[in-house]
Design a protein around this motif. Structure first.
Motif, PDB file in Angstrom:
ATOM      1  N   GLU A   1       0.833  -1.215   0.000  1.00 20.10           N
ATOM      2  CA  GLU A   1       0.000   0.000   0.000  1.00 20.10           C
ATOM      3  C   GLU A   1       0.855   1.247   0.000  1.00 20.10           C
ATOM      4  O   GLU A   1       0.575   2.209  -0.725  1.00 20.10           O
ATOM      5  CB  GLU A   1      -0.896   0.011   1.237  1.00 20.10           C
ATOM      6  CG  GLU A   1      -2.147  -0.829   1.130  1.00 20.10           C
ATOM      7  CD  GLU A   1      -2.960  -0.750   2.397  1.00 20.10           C
ATOM      8  OE1 GLU A   1      -4.075  -0.198   2.343  1.00 20.10           O
ATOM      9  OE2 GLU A   1      -2.497  -1.232   3.438  1.00 20.10           O
TER      10      GLU A   1
ATOM     11  N   TYR B   1       2.218   2.025  -3.475  1.00 20.95           N
ATOM     12  CA  TYR B   1       1.244   2.658  -4.379  1.00 20.95           C
ATOM     13  C   TYR B   1       0.854   4.057  -3.899  1.00 20.95           C
ATOM     14  O   TYR B   1       0.609   4.954  -4.716  1.00 20.95           O
ATOM     15  CB  TYR B   1       0.003   1.772  -4.517  1.00 20.95           C
ATOM     16  CG  TYR B   1       0.184   0.622  -5.463  1.00 20.95           C
ATOM     17  CD1 TYR B   1       0.236   0.820  -6.840  1.00 20.95           C
ATOM     18  CD2 TYR B   1       0.310  -0.688  -4.982  1.00 20.95           C
ATOM     19  CE1 TYR B   1       0.398  -0.244  -7.715  1.00 20.95           C
ATOM     20  CE2 TYR B   1       0.482  -1.753  -5.859  1.00 20.95           C
ATOM     21  CZ  TYR B   1       0.530  -1.527  -7.224  1.00 20.95           C
ATOM     22  OH  TYR B   1       0.709  -2.586  -8.093  1.00 20.95           O
ATOM     23  N   PHE B   2       0.782   4.232  -2.583  1.00 20.75           N
ATOM     24  CA  PHE B   2       0.430   5.547  -2.041  1.00 20.75           C
ATOM     25  C   PHE B   2       1.510   6.577  -2.381  1.00 20.75           C
ATOM     26  O   PHE B   2       1.197   7.724  -2.716  1.00 20.75           O
ATOM     27  CB  PHE B   2       0.236   5.456  -0.531  1.00 20.75           C
ATOM     28  CG  PHE B   2      -0.204   6.743   0.108  1.00 20.75           C
ATOM     29  CD1 PHE B   2      -1.383   7.368  -0.285  1.00 20.75           C
ATOM     30  CD2 PHE B   2       0.555   7.338   1.098  1.00 20.75           C
ATOM     31  CE1 PHE B   2      -1.796   8.556   0.297  1.00 20.75           C
ATOM     32  CE2 PHE B   2       0.154   8.526   1.684  1.00 20.75           C
ATOM     33  CZ  PHE B   2      -1.020   9.137   1.298  1.00 20.75           C
TER      34      PHE B   2
ATOM     35  N   LEU C   1      -4.843   0.424  -5.250  1.00 22.06           N
ATOM     36  CA  LEU C   1      -5.018   0.604  -3.805  1.00 22.06           C
ATOM     37  C   LEU C   1      -6.349   0.031  -3.336  1.00 22.06           C
ATOM     38  O   LEU C   1      -6.438  -0.562  -2.254  1.00 22.06           O
ATOM     39  CB  LEU C   1      -4.936   2.095  -3.440  1.00 22.06           C
ATOM     40  CG  LEU C   1      -3.537   2.697  -3.335  1.00 22.06           C
ATOM     41  CD1 LEU C   1      -3.627   4.212  -3.209  1.00 22.06           C
ATOM     42  CD2 LEU C   1      -2.782   2.119  -2.146  1.00 22.06           C
TER      43      LEU C   1
END
Length: 209
Positions: free
Chosen positions: A107, A110-111, A147
């Motif tokens: 996560e 991707y964040f 996400l």
């Protein structure tokens, strides 16, 4: 000899009862720990999954707006710039909220991509490169989809873990009930045996007179 035998039986019974009580005690401790873990998983599902899913929806809404504005041909550059800058300020507020949640390594990866893409949109607004902004918005939306998939997978994993612990608690509860029945049966048996022994009268030997 009778006293020794009686003492031995009582000791065996006490030992059995002690083992049953110990198993029940350990079962209760295990149940409490599982209940804490279930509660933790439920809180994580809400705080780090459902709440974050709402943030992703907000991101998606704002990025779709930016993409649509950048692609409009009938808007002046200044209007586009003002509206996109305002929308980006909303997005940056969401950034802070999202960053406070618990993120897995995937996560976070991707964040970070999402954050860098939005920063790049900031730069291109100054340059008024609307075509690039539209492409960057599309890329950011694709990142959001990834996400979102992670959110679903993590939520399912937490739910499965909570269900497994609930099933374990249920099995332990049934075991404890069975052990309590056994404990009650042993106690009842000992009381009945003791009562029967008391009621038996040993006949007196015949008198020699």
């Amino acid at each position: 000899m009778k006293d020794l035998k009686r003492y031995s039986n009582k000791t065996k019974a006490a030992f059995i009862l002690l083992i049953v009580m110990l198993i029940i005690l350990l079962g209760n401790f295990n149940t409490l720990q599982n209940s804490k873990n279930v509660n933790k998983n439920i809180n994580e599902i809400y705080n780090d999954r459902l709440v974050v899913a709402h943030y992703i929806f907000q991101y998606s809404k704002e990025l779709h707006f930016i993409k649509a504005e950048a692609e409009k041909l009938d808007l002046s550059d200044n209007i586009k710039k003002d509206e996109i800058i305002h929308t980006l300020s909303i997005i940056h507020n969401i950034d802070d909220l999202y960053a406070k949640t618990v993120l897995t390594n995937k996560e976070k990866q991707y964040f970070d991509i999402l954050l860098s893409t939005c920063k790049e949109i900031d730069k291109q607004v100054v340059n008024k490169d609307w075509s690039k902004i539209a492409n960057l918005s599309h890329y950011a939306l694709t990142t959001l989809e990834s996400l979102s998939q992670i959110q679903i997978q993590e939520g399912k994993a937490k739910l499965a873990s909570a269900n497994a612990m609930y099933s374990k608690n249920n099995s332990l509860g049934q075991l404890q009930i069975a052990l309590l029945i056994i404990l009650g049966g042993i106690t009842f048996y000992l009381l009945i045996v003791k009562k029967i022994k008391r009621s038996i009268k040993i006949p007196e030997p015949p008198s020699m007179n």
